[in-house]
Each structure stands twice: as structure tokens, then as C-alpha cells.
Design an enzyme around this catalytic site. Structure first.
Site, PDB file in Angstrom:
ATOM      1  N   CYS A 153      -0.324   5.165 -11.798  1.00  0.00           N
ATOM      2  CA  CYS A 153      -0.726   5.523 -10.422  1.00  0.00           C
ATOM      3  C   CYS A 153      -0.057   6.719  -9.588  1.00  0.00           C
ATOM      4  O   CYS A 153       1.237   6.887  -9.765  1.00  0.00           O
ATOM      5  CB  CYS A 153      -0.273   4.306  -9.552  1.00  0.00           C
ATOM      6  SG  CYS A 153      -0.206   4.433  -7.614  1.00  0.00           S
ATOM      7  N   ASN A 154      -0.998   7.833  -9.365  1.00  0.00           N
ATOM      8  CA  ASN A 154      -0.493   9.049  -8.700  1.00  0.00           C
ATOM      9  C   ASN A 154       0.305   8.854  -7.731  1.00  0.00           C
ATOM     10  O   ASN A 154       1.413   9.465  -7.499  1.00  0.00           O
ATOM     11  CB  ASN A 154      -1.680   9.983  -8.496  1.00  0.00           C
ATOM     12  CG  ASN A 154      -2.537  10.349  -9.698  1.00  0.00           C
ATOM     13  OD1 ASN A 154      -2.114  11.142 -10.309  1.00  0.00           O
ATOM     14  ND2 ASN A 154      -3.697   9.610 -10.138  1.00  0.00           N
ATOM     15  N   THR A 155      -0.196   8.019  -6.591  1.00  0.00           N
ATOM     16  CA  THR A 155       0.707   7.983  -5.289  1.00  0.00           C
ATOM     17  C   THR A 155       2.137   7.494  -5.478  1.00  0.00           C
ATOM     18  O   THR A 155       2.693   7.658  -4.704  1.00  0.00           O
ATOM     19  CB  THR A 155      -0.254   7.259  -4.307  1.00  0.00           C
ATOM     20  OG1 THR A 155      -1.762   7.491  -4.270  1.00  0.00           O
ATOM     21  CG2 THR A 155       0.159   7.330  -2.863  1.00  0.00           C
ATOM     22  N   ALA A 156       1.973   6.334  -6.292  1.00  0.00           N
ATOM     23  CA  ALA A 156       3.349   5.824  -6.741  1.00  0.00           C
ATOM     24  C   ALA A 156       4.386   6.657  -7.004  1.00  0.00           C
ATOM     25  O   ALA A 156       5.687   6.346  -6.799  1.00  0.00           O
ATOM     26  CB  ALA A 156       3.048   4.593  -7.645  1.00  0.00           C
ATOM     27  N   ASP A 172       0.730  -1.382  -0.096  1.00  0.00           N
ATOM     28  CA  ASP A 172       0.039   0.036   0.175  1.00  0.00           C
ATOM     29  C   ASP A 172       0.875   1.100   0.062  1.00  0.00           C
ATOM     30  O   ASP A 172       1.817   1.426   0.911  1.00  0.00           O
ATOM     31  CB  ASP A 172      -0.929  -0.017   1.321  1.00  0.00           C
ATOM     32  CG  ASP A 172      -1.932   0.965   1.122  1.00  0.00           C
ATOM     33  OD1 ASP A 172      -1.572   2.327   1.903  1.00  0.00           O
ATOM     34  OD2 ASP A 172      -3.164   0.709   0.645  1.00  0.00           O
ATOM     35  N   ARG A 173       0.670   2.290  -0.954  1.00  0.00           N
ATOM     36  CA  ARG A 173       1.385   3.147  -1.090  1.00  0.00           C
ATOM     37  C   ARG A 173       1.222   4.284  -0.134  1.00  0.00           C
ATOM     38  O   ARG A 173       2.128   4.781   0.556  1.00  0.00           O
ATOM     39  CB  ARG A 173       1.101   4.070  -2.517  1.00  0.00           C
ATOM     40  CG  ARG A 173       1.933   3.092  -3.583  1.00  0.00           C
ATOM     41  CD  ARG A 173       1.346   1.828  -4.082  1.00  0.00           C
ATOM     42  NE  ARG A 173      -0.045   1.847  -4.471  1.00  0.00           N
ATOM     43  CZ  ARG A 173      -0.912   0.968  -4.447  1.00  0.00           C
ATOM     44  NH1 ARG A 173      -0.392  -0.438  -4.064  1.00  0.00           N
ATOM     45  NH2 ARG A 173      -2.109   0.719  -4.682  1.00  0.00           N
ATOM     46  N   THR A 174      -0.068   4.658   0.238  1.00  0.00           N
ATOM     47  CA  THR A 174      -0.382   5.596   1.141  1.00  0.00           C
ATOM     48  C   THR A 174      -0.013   5.137   2.661  1.00  0.00           C
ATOM     49  O   THR A 174       0.402   6.032   3.435  1.00  0.00           O
ATOM     50  CB  THR A 174      -1.783   5.795   1.183  1.00  0.00           C
ATOM     51  OG1 THR A 174      -2.271   6.406  -0.015  1.00  0.00           O
ATOM     52  CG2 THR A 174      -2.432   6.728   2.512  1.00  0.00           C
ATOM     53  N   LYS A 234     -11.631  -0.028  -4.714  1.00  0.00           N
ATOM     54  CA  LYS A 234     -10.696  -0.855  -4.265  1.00  0.00           C
ATOM     55  C   LYS A 234     -11.331  -2.286  -3.583  1.00  0.00           C
ATOM     56  O   LYS A 234     -10.754  -3.332  -3.897  1.00  0.00           O
ATOM     57  CB  LYS A 234      -9.476  -0.430  -3.185  1.00  0.00           C
ATOM     58  CG  LYS A 234      -8.543   0.601  -4.263  1.00  0.00           C
ATOM     59  CD  LYS A 234      -7.538   1.023  -3.341  1.00  0.00           C
ATOM     60  CE  LYS A 234      -6.544   2.123  -3.915  1.00  0.00           C
ATOM     61  NZ  LYS A 234      -5.857   1.260  -5.075  1.00  0.00           N
ATOM     62  N   CYS A 289      -5.886  10.502  -8.173  1.00  0.00           N
ATOM     63  CA  CYS A 289      -5.884   9.122  -7.860  1.00  0.00           C
ATOM     64  C   CYS A 289      -6.368   8.376  -9.218  1.00  0.00           C
ATOM     65  O   CYS A 289      -7.451   8.736  -9.619  1.00  0.00           O
ATOM     66  CB  CYS A 289      -6.585   8.675  -6.546  1.00  0.00           C
ATOM     67  SG  CYS A 289      -6.577   7.042  -6.251  1.00  0.00           S
TER      68      CYS A 289
END
Length: 250
Positions: free
Chosen positions: A84-87, A48-50, A168, A198
Site C-alpha cells: 500500500c503506497n499511501t500507508a 482510511d489512509r488519505t 474500492k 496506488c
């Protein structure tokens, strides 16, 4: 296979599926051979990135992506995309691992906003808590002379519900909830343009586009850029020349 690109996906899988669907349906075709050549790495086991961005005692997702980049680089794709924005928290570290051009979806989205809405002084941002926390979008937007509006304390729980509980966990897009978030950002916080930070939100836009609000959809923009570059390279343009337009240095 000649002239292909690599998609670093699986974050999450349904959002990656949306990106692939966009490039497959937007490219103009009259026969099988008109579709684009690509390798999809749907690495659904990336941590999980967050969770890691907000708490570095959690499992670091960099190493899974590092392994994917290094292995794919051996195949010599023309370029990498990572929907993937968060990555993108580790974008520069990942890009440094390879001599293959690596598109930055965040940079492309911010420049698109600047070009399409030059008179707007601010943009609303809805995203994962990780993307909000790391301020990558915020810093890029502010650096370009614009302001960022995140909305009030009620916005993030609604965004989290749409991203995590609906998409998700259950593979379901609640279009009414998505529209309610956009409406609140527009009506309550004066956002004439809203950035979807996202790819699950990009999926919501794909599935529920029937609203009156201006959105910047990084995944949709990346899909268009991917098609543009892949076709230019297929038609004989040098890779470095083709991608240079989208490798921003600022």
C-alpha cells in the site's frame, strides 16, 4: 513454517489480492512446494489512509498497523512487505517497531525508475490524494534529481473515480478510464513514464495492461523483489545479506 515473509495487506483487499496473485503466478513451480511461504495479514479494518493524512482529526491508521507489526514480529518472519503506497506515510515509524527487515515499496519503485529510465528528466505521478498530499514520492524523486508532473486539475478526479468509485466501492476496473488517464498524462503533460502511486492503480495495470505507455508499477516491482528475496533466503542466503540490496539509505 520455515523461511516465510509477512504481507501487511487489506489496504484495500482487492489490491492486496492482486499482489498475492502476482507472487503466486510469477514464481516458477513444478510442485506445490515450489510456492513461497508467507503470512497474509489482510487487515481490512485499518482506517482510511488519505482521510488521516489530509486531516489529522480523522482516525489515525498508524495504531492498527502498529498492532499488526508487533504481533507478526513475534512470529519472526524473514521480512515484511506492505503493498500500500499511501500507508508508507508511517513507514519509518513502523520499521522502527521491529528488528525484522521491512521493505519500502516507494524507495524500491523510485530506484527502479532511475535504473530503467536514466535519461528521463521527469516522471508523471498518479496516486491517491493522500500520496500526493504527503509528497513522499515527489520528495524522493526530486532528491534523485528528477522532476515530478502531477498533471492538471482534471487528472485527480479521474484517478479518484478509478480508485474509489470503481475499484474500492464496486470491485471493478474500468480499463478505458485507466487508459484515458495514462493517455492524458502522456499526450497533454509530456510524461513518457508514469508512476502508479496506488495499489488500486496497480490492479488496473494488471487487468488492463494493453496500452502503449511506460509505467512504473510499484506493486509489480515489489512482487518481483519479494520472489527474489524469498528464493535467495530459502536457498541458504543470510537474510540480512539478501535484503540489504533493497534497504536504501538515501
Amino acid at each position: 513454517m520455515k523461511h516465510f515473509f509477512t504481507i501487511l495487506g487489506g489496504m484495500g483487499t482487492i489490491a492486496t489480492e492482486s499482489y498475492v496473485r502476482l507472487i503466486n503466478h510469477r514464481v516458477k513451480i513444478s510442485k506445490d512446494q515450489d510456492y513461497l511461504n508467507y503470512i497474509l495479514v489482510n487487515d481490512a479494518q485499518i482506517p482510511d489512509r488519505t482521510a488521516y493524512i489530509k486531516d489529522h482529526t480523522k482516525e489515525n491508521f498508524f495504531f492498527a498497523l502498529k498492532d499488526d507489526v508487533e504481533k507478526q514480529s513475534l512470529l519472526k518472519p524473514d521480512f515484511f512487505v506492505m503493498p500500500c503506497n499511501t500507508a508508507h506515510y508511517f513507514y519509518h515509524d513502523l520499521a522502527a517497531l521491529t528488528d525484522i527487515p521491512f521493505l519500502n515499496m516507494m524507495d524500491i519503485a523510485v530506484h527502479h525508475f532511475m535504473e530503467k529510465f536514466p535519461k528521463e528528466e521527469k516522471i508523471g505521478l498518479i496516486a491517491t490524494e493522500g500520496s500526493i498530499f504527503d509528497k513522499l514520492y515527489e520528495n524522493s524523486i526530486v532528491k534523485n534529481g528528477k522532476k515530478v508532473e502531477l498533471g492538471g486539475n482534471e487528472i485527480q478526479p479521474l484517478v479518484n473515480e478509478l480508485i474509489y468509485s470503481d475499484i474500492k466501492e464496486n470491485g471493478y476496473v474500468d480499463g478505458e478510464l485507466y487508459h484515458r488517464i495514462l493517455r492524458k498524462m502522456h499526450d497533454d503533460y509530456g510524461c513518457n513514464v508514469i508512476l502508479l502511486g496506488c495499489t488500486e492503480l496497480s490492479l488496473a495495470q494488471e487487468k488492463a495492461p494493453n496500452h502503449p505507455y511506460n509505467v512504473i508499477d510499484p506493486q509489480s516491482i515489489l512482487a518481483d523483489v519479494t520472489i527474489e528475496l524469498a528464493l535467495k533466503i530459502r536457498n541458504g542466503m543470510d537474510v540480512d545479506r539478501a535484503v540489504s540490496k533493497y534497504l536504501y539509505q538515501d
